[in-house]
Design a protein around this motif. Structure first.
Motif, PDB file in Angstrom:
ATOM      1  N   SER A 258       3.034  16.743   6.012  1.00 59.89           N
ATOM      2  CA  SER A 258       3.574  16.806   7.376  1.00 59.89           C
ATOM      3  C   SER A 258       4.216  15.485   7.785  1.00 59.89           C
ATOM      4  CB  SER A 258       2.484  17.183   8.368  1.00 59.89           C
ATOM      5  OG  SER A 258       1.617  16.097   8.584  1.00 59.89           O
ATOM      6  N   ASN A 259       5.209  15.603   8.657  1.00 56.81           N
ATOM      7  CA  ASN A 259       5.858  14.395   9.174  1.00 56.81           C
ATOM      8  C   ASN A 259       4.868  13.539   9.955  1.00 56.81           C
ATOM      9  OD1 ASN A 259       8.397  14.861   8.102  1.00 56.81           O
ATOM     10  ND2 ASN A 259       9.091  16.029   9.879  1.00 56.81           N
ATOM     11  N   ALA A 260       3.919  14.182  10.637  1.00 59.92           N
ATOM     12  CA  ALA A 260       2.927  13.429  11.414  1.00 59.92           C
ATOM     13  C   ALA A 260       2.061  12.565  10.496  1.00 59.92           C
ATOM     14  CB  ALA A 260       2.054  14.385  12.220  1.00 59.92           C
TER      15      ALA A 260
ATOM     16  N   TYR B 146       5.222   6.353   1.200  1.00 57.70           N
ATOM     17  CA  TYR B 146       4.403   7.565   1.336  1.00 57.70           C
ATOM     18  C   TYR B 146       4.995   8.613   0.415  1.00 57.70           C
ATOM     19  CZ  TYR B 146       1.673  11.189   3.775  1.00 57.70           C
ATOM     20  OH  TYR B 146       0.789  12.184   4.087  1.00 57.70           O
ATOM     21  N   LEU B 147       4.278   8.948  -0.642  1.00 60.83           N
ATOM     22  CA  LEU B 147       4.726   9.951  -1.601  1.00 60.83           C
ATOM     23  C   LEU B 147       3.803  11.159  -1.518  1.00 60.83           C
ATOM     24  CD1 LEU B 147       5.224   7.574  -4.666  1.00 60.83           C
ATOM     25  CD2 LEU B 147       6.980   8.356  -3.066  1.00 60.83           C
ATOM     26  N   THR B 148       4.340  12.333  -1.828  1.00 62.65           N
ATOM     27  CA  THR B 148       3.514  13.536  -1.782  1.00 62.65           C
ATOM     28  C   THR B 148       3.247  14.055  -3.189  1.00 62.65           C
ATOM     29  OG1 THR B 148       5.493  14.875  -1.412  1.00 62.65           O
ATOM     30  CG2 THR B 148       4.230  14.242   0.522  1.00 62.65           C
TER      31      THR B 148
ATOM     32  N   PHE C 159       0.855  -1.187   0.000  1.00 59.91           N
ATOM     33  CA  PHE C 159       0.000   0.000   0.000  1.00 59.91           C
ATOM     34  C   PHE C 159       0.890   1.235   0.000  1.00 59.91           C
ATOM     35  CE2 PHE C 159      -2.759   3.202   1.768  1.00 59.91           C
ATOM     36  CZ  PHE C 159      -4.052   2.830   1.446  1.00 59.91           C
ATOM     37  N   ILE C 160       0.677   2.120  -0.970  1.00 58.98           N
ATOM     38  CA  ILE C 160       1.442   3.367  -1.065  1.00 58.98           C
ATOM     39  C   ILE C 160       0.472   4.537  -0.919  1.00 58.98           C
ATOM     40  CG2 ILE C 160       2.845   4.851  -2.560  1.00 58.98           C
ATOM     41  CD1 ILE C 160       3.842   2.299  -3.963  1.00 58.98           C
TER      42      ILE C 160
ATOM     43  N   GLY D 261       0.849   7.156   8.483  1.00 54.14           N
ATOM     44  CA  GLY D 261       0.676   6.242   7.355  1.00 54.14           C
ATOM     45  C   GLY D 261       1.595   5.042   7.437  1.00 54.14           C
ATOM     46  N   LEU D 262       2.840   5.277   7.762  1.00 48.10           N
ATOM     47  CA  LEU D 262       3.809   4.180   7.848  1.00 48.10           C
ATOM     48  C   LEU D 262       3.529   3.295   9.068  1.00 48.10           C
ATOM     49  CD1 LEU D 262       7.020   6.108   6.740  1.00 48.10           C
ATOM     50  CD2 LEU D 262       5.624   4.554   5.374  1.00 48.10           C
ATOM     51  N   GLU D 263       3.109   3.914  10.178  1.00 51.12           N
ATOM     52  CA  GLU D 263       2.781   3.125  11.368  1.00 51.12           C
ATOM     53  C   GLU D 263       1.581   2.217  11.128  1.00 51.12           C
ATOM     54  OE1 GLU D 263       2.244   5.980  14.506  1.00 51.12           O
ATOM     55  OE2 GLU D 263       4.413   6.276  14.749  1.00 51.12           O
TER      56      GLU D 263
END
Length: 127
Positions: A87-89, A102-104, A79-80, A94-96
């Motif tokens: 934001s870092n949060a 995770y792309l922006t 899943f991407i 998402g990663l947690e």
């Protein structure tokens, strides 16, 4: 055999351009205009990879990922996140929750295709 990539994105123009890009690279691209449809398609189609926006009506990307991870049929699908949330949060959450990447937005086509290739290669190795 064509590898299936499911894209969940509520912005129609973005969804269309992502599907076109993915198909141009030889993948079978499936589109969903919101998280609920995306979750349903993931369960029916069992794609090889899912790309999802975060901020969508009805069911956001985090909720989609959580639901996928709780289902044994879809729990291991890479899943991407592809989101305007920088934001870092947001990235950390998402990663947690189990996202592989995770792309922006806006994303560079090559960057997205490289991320897809890496995840599909990892999936082949783990099977």
């Amino acid at each position: 055999m064509d590898r299936k990539v499911l894209v969940i994105e509520d912005a129609t123009d973005t969804l269309t351009s992502l599907l076109d890009l993915i198909e141009s690279q030889g993948f079978q691209a499936i589109g969903a205009k919101n998280g609920l449809i995306g979750l349903q398609l993931a369960n029916e189609q069992l794609p090889d990879l899912i790309i999802s926006d975060i901020n969508m009506p009805e069911m956001n990307g985090y909720e989609v990922l959580e639901a996928l991870r709780q289902n044994t049929k879809t729990a291991r699908i890479p899943f991407i996140f592809l989101s305007g949330e920088e934001s870092n949060a947001s990235r950390r959450l998402g990663l947690e929750l189990g996202a592989a990447d995770y792309l922006t937005k806006p994303v560079i086509n090559k960057q997205l295709m490289d991320a897809i290739a890496v995840q599909l290669q990892k999936q082949c190795i783990s099977h």
